[in-house]
Design a protein around this motif. Structure first.
Motif, mmCIF file in Angstrom:
data_model
loop_
_atom_site.group_PDB
_atom_site.id
_atom_site.type_symbol
_atom_site.label_atom_id
_atom_site.label_comp_id
_atom_site.label_asym_id
_atom_site.label_seq_id
_atom_site.Cartn_x
_atom_site.Cartn_y
_atom_site.Cartn_z
ATOM 1 N N ARG A 137 -0.465 -3.901 10.740
ATOM 2 C CA ARG A 137 0.326 -3.490 9.580
ATOM 3 C C ARG A 137 1.760 -4.006 9.607
ATOM 4 N NH1 ARG A 137 -1.164 2.914 8.520
ATOM 5 N NH2 ARG A 137 -3.021 2.539 7.243
ATOM 6 N N LEU A 138 2.139 -4.660 10.703
ATOM 7 C CA LEU A 138 3.538 -5.063 10.850
ATOM 8 C C LEU A 138 4.050 -5.952 9.714
ATOM 9 C CD1 LEU A 138 4.106 -5.635 14.675
ATOM 10 C CD2 LEU A 138 5.131 -3.912 13.187
ATOM 11 N N PRO A 139 3.312 -6.987 9.274
ATOM 12 C CA PRO A 139 3.848 -7.814 8.193
ATOM 13 C C PRO A 139 4.212 -7.012 6.947
ATOM 14 C CG PRO A 139 1.988 -8.902 9.225
ATOM 15 C CD PRO A 139 2.038 -7.517 9.792
ATOM 16 N N GLU A 140 3.326 -6.105 6.547
ATOM 17 C CA GLU A 140 3.626 -5.290 5.366
ATOM 18 C C GLU A 140 4.807 -4.358 5.608
ATOM 19 O OE1 GLU A 140 1.516 -2.058 2.352
ATOM 20 O OE2 GLU A 140 0.728 -2.369 4.370
ATOM 21 N N LEU A 141 4.862 -3.741 6.786
ATOM 22 C CA LEU A 141 5.955 -2.819 7.080
ATOM 23 C C LEU A 141 7.285 -3.556 7.182
ATOM 24 C CD1 LEU A 141 4.262 -0.467 9.712
ATOM 25 C CD2 LEU A 141 4.461 -0.171 7.238
ATOM 26 N N TYR A 142 7.274 -4.758 7.759
ATOM 27 C CA TYR A 142 8.493 -5.576 7.789
ATOM 28 C C TYR A 142 8.986 -5.842 6.370
ATOM 29 C CZ TYR A 142 8.255 -6.902 12.756
ATOM 30 O OH TYR A 142 8.267 -6.907 14.124
ATOM 31 N N ALA A 143 8.072 -6.305 5.526
ATOM 32 C CA ALA A 143 8.447 -6.646 4.153
ATOM 33 C C ALA A 143 8.955 -5.426 3.401
ATOM 34 C CB ALA A 143 7.251 -7.265 3.427
ATOM 35 N N ALA A 144 8.273 -4.287 3.589
ATOM 36 C CA ALA A 144 8.692 -3.063 2.893
ATOM 37 C C ALA A 144 10.074 -2.628 3.345
ATOM 38 C CB ALA A 144 7.674 -1.951 3.149
ATOM 39 N N LEU A 145 10.347 -2.702 4.645
ATOM 40 C CA LEU A 145 11.653 -2.295 5.156
ATOM 41 C C LEU A 145 12.755 -3.204 4.617
ATOM 42 C CD1 LEU A 145 12.432 -1.135 8.753
ATOM 43 C CD2 LEU A 145 13.894 -2.828 7.683
ATOM 44 N N LEU A 146 12.538 -4.513 4.681
ATOM 45 C CA LEU A 146 13.562 -5.446 4.214
ATOM 46 C C LEU A 146 13.815 -5.320 2.713
ATOM 47 C CD1 LEU A 146 12.502 -8.589 6.285
ATOM 48 C CD2 LEU A 146 14.583 -7.227 6.601
ATOM 49 N N LEU A 147 12.729 -5.231 1.942
ATOM 50 C CA LEU A 147 12.876 -5.102 0.498
ATOM 51 C C LEU A 147 13.602 -3.813 0.122
ATOM 52 C CD1 LEU A 147 9.532 -6.284 -1.166
ATOM 53 C CD2 LEU A 147 11.832 -7.173 -1.588
ATOM 54 N N THR B 296 0.841 -1.191 0.000
ATOM 55 C CA THR B 296 0.000 0.000 0.000
ATOM 56 C C THR B 296 0.879 1.245 0.000
ATOM 57 O OG1 THR B 296 -0.076 0.103 2.407
ATOM 58 C CG2 THR B 296 -1.763 -1.245 1.298
ATOM 59 N N LEU B 297 0.254 2.410 -0.057
ATOM 60 C CA LEU B 297 1.006 3.663 -0.016
ATOM 61 C C LEU B 297 1.805 3.779 1.272
ATOM 62 C CD1 LEU B 297 1.666 6.400 -1.258
ATOM 63 C CD2 LEU B 297 -0.426 7.310 -0.204
ATOM 64 N N VAL B 298 1.218 3.344 2.381
ATOM 65 C CA VAL B 298 1.945 3.381 3.660
ATOM 66 C C VAL B 298 3.202 2.514 3.596
ATOM 67 C CG1 VAL B 298 1.832 2.725 6.099
ATOM 68 C CG2 VAL B 298 -0.085 3.941 5.035
ATOM 69 N N GLY B 299 3.084 1.333 3.018
ATOM 70 C CA GLY B 299 4.240 0.455 2.878
ATOM 71 C C GLY B 299 5.305 1.053 1.970
ATOM 72 N N MET B 300 4.877 1.703 0.889
ATOM 73 C CA MET B 300 5.826 2.317 -0.030
ATOM 74 C C MET B 300 6.541 3.497 0.637
ATOM 75 S SD MET B 300 3.473 2.127 -3.475
ATOM 76 C CE MET B 300 4.641 2.985 -4.532
ATOM 77 N N VAL B 301 5.821 4.269 1.432
ATOM 78 C CA VAL B 301 6.455 5.379 2.157
ATOM 79 C C VAL B 301 7.478 4.837 3.153
ATOM 80 C CG1 VAL B 301 6.065 7.226 3.835
ATOM 81 C CG2 VAL B 301 4.550 6.991 1.849
ATOM 82 N N THR B 302 7.103 3.785 3.868
ATOM 83 C CA THR B 302 8.034 3.153 4.805
ATOM 84 C C THR B 302 9.285 2.680 4.088
ATOM 85 O OG1 THR B 302 6.207 2.430 6.211
ATOM 86 C CG2 THR B 302 8.316 1.309 6.500
ATOM 87 N N GLY B 303 9.092 2.028 2.952
ATOM 88 C CA GLY B 303 10.230 1.537 2.188
ATOM 89 C C GLY B 303 11.117 2.657 1.675
#
Length: 498
Positions: free
Chosen positions: A137-147, A39-46
């Motif tokens: 939201r943690l699973p998505e944020l974890y994945a976004a950070l690692l990627l 999502t947009l939140v995940g992309m911003v985190t990444g």
């Protein structure tokens, strides 16, 4: 201020490449997150994770940079989990945030790697507040950070690793003693106290955006050592925020999150952050402020009132930092500046001795590495003396003396750089007079750093046919002139005091 950014020397176009690679790496990380379905939140985190991975990792070697980058998730993921789990528990959330602040600053005692991991941990907690992260939201944020960290690493160490063709960067360690006398320990206590003040007052101003005040306090402490440096940095942060908010009214508010122009401006802001960081903290903060406004526009919450809250929170954070450095275990500007100047002067002699050895035929002597270290030390002296040469400094005599010292140190660096260039010439011949000149340089440095600054100025001026001797003569002249502002301990305090 404009001149500092756009006319400042950029040897080897390092700042330009650093900024261009930052845009490329962050853009690639955001694209990867998008293709992964975040999502947009995940992309911003990444995107923010990639920015930190590319911006804060400053180890001297490429291998060290790679190791630190690989360790970033170990510092960020637990903090992200704690921030999300404590989202609805304000007291525990706030106390944990303060603990992260203290630990992040304390980690600087382990050099560039500790600094990078501390910054990444703090910013991960900060971003969790920025995005209102919850356990779901943690699973998505974890994945976004690692990627994103992996994507940034692929660009930095694979696609465009320009550092491989450069000598290892010299990263001088900060001076300090033991226990609470260590600068990092004192700053950890100061930062925690300042952040506590900012957190409490910031929540009075805004129950939703209070973390901006804590973030302002944190970033004012980054890369500062003494209270004078911190005060100047706080002023520059507020100034950059004010200018960024003014610019935001012109560009970010009218866009209201329109995707294409916002993406273009975000790339420009990222470039500005990377390109201006080494020469102007005010300009960097301007770019950071506009970037935050554009992100809020993408998230659909940007409005003029929000910008006013950001300014107020930034001011609170700056006040918290100022109170902390003035009242809590203060580290005087004199002590730090004097230590940096003495280290720079000793490095002048080391570089001179290496060049003389190279001219004498010692192939293992490497003055270029000493010159790089000397330039880093001079940058630290400039940062430490910044309170004295600041336009708002009310003491003109001290300002003139500080500028004189900086000018003479600049002369020293220029002559040492020229001497190293002569020594690098394979056809350069050794002159017996070089040894005597180097001995005089050593004596001058010992006099300046030992408190007895009685130095005799050189009399015989070599001809242009003796370039090495000419550089040594000019170096001796600069060192002898330094004896006046550094003649006694009391005068050195005038140079370095606040």
């Amino acid at each position: 201020m404009l001149k500092r950014v756009f006319v400042a020397p950029d040897p080897g176009r390092v700042r330009l490449r650093f900024a261009a690679r930052g845009v490329l790496g962050i853009g690639f990380a955001v694209l990867v997150s998008g293709f992964a379905g975040h999502t947009l939140v995940g992309m911003v985190t990444g995107g923010l994770a990639a920015l930190l991975a590319l911006f804060t990792v400053t180890d001297a070697t490429v291998r060290g940079q790679a190791v630190t980058t690989a360790l970033l998730p170990l510092a960020g993921l637990p903090v992200l989990a704690a921030a999300a789990e404590l989202h609805d528990q304000p007291v525990a959330r706030d106390l944990t945030f303060l603990a992260v602040v203290g630990a992040g600053v304390y980690a600087r005692r382990w050099g560039p790697r500790g600094h990078s991991l501390g910054v990444f941990a703090f910013m991960t907690y900060f971003v969790a507040q920025f995005l209102h992260a919850t356990p779901g939201r943690l699973p998505e944020l974890y994945a976004a950070l690692l990627l994103s960290v992996a994507s940034a690493a692929a660009v930095r160490f694979g696609l465009w690793c320009y550092e491989r063709r450069m000598p290892p960067a010299a990263v001088p360690a900060p001076p300090g003693g033991r226990g609470l006398a260590r600068v990092t320990t004192r700053q950890a206590v100061q930062a925690t106290a300042g952040a506590g003040f900012a957190l409490v007052v910031g929540q009075v101003i805004s129950g939703e955006r209070w973390y901006w005040a804590v973030g302002a306090t944190w970033w004012i402490f980054v890369n500062t050592t003494s209270r004078g440096e911190t005060l100047v940095r706080g002023f520059r942060r507020v100034m950059g925020t004010v200018l960024g908010i003014a610019l935001g009214f012109l560009v970010a508010v009218p866009l209201q999150g329109a995707h294409l122009p916002t993406a273009v401006l975000l790339a420009a802001c990222v470039f500005g952050i990377f390109y201006s960081a080494a020469v102007s903290y005010t300009w960097m903060m301007l770019c950071v402020t506009v970037l935050a406004e554009l992100l809020y526009g993408l998230l659909g919450v940007l409005e003029p009132a929000l910008l006013a809250v950001r300014l107020a929170e930034t001011a609170v954070g700056a006040v918290g930092a100022v109170l902390a450095v003035l009242l809590v275990l203060p580290v005087t500007t004199h002590a730090i500046t004097d230590a940096w100047i003495q280290r720079a002067l000793r490095c002048v002699y080391s570089a001179t001795a290496e060049a003389a050895a190279r001219l004498a035929g010692d192939e293992s002597a490497d003055p270029a590495q000493r010159v790089a270290e000397l330039e880093q030390l001079l940058a630290r002296v400039r940062l430490s003396v910044a309170p004295l040469v600041h336009p708002l400094n009310p003491l003109p005599a001290r300002k003139r003396r500080a500028r004189h010292v900086l000018s003479l140190l600049d002369d020293c660096v220029r002559e040492v750089r020229g001497l190293a260039a002569v020594a690098a010439d394979p056809e350069a011949s050794h002159d017996a007079r070089l040894a005597a000149a180097c001995w005089r340089v050593e004596s001058a440095v010992e006099a300046l750093t030992g408190g007895n600054a009685a130095i005799t100025a050189p009399t015989d001026r070599p001809t242009a046919m003796d370039p090495a001797l000419a550089h040594l003569h000019s170096l001796e002249q600069a060192l002898s002139e330094l004896a006046h502002p550094l003649r006694t301990a009391s005068e050195r305090r005038l140079v370095a005091a606040e």
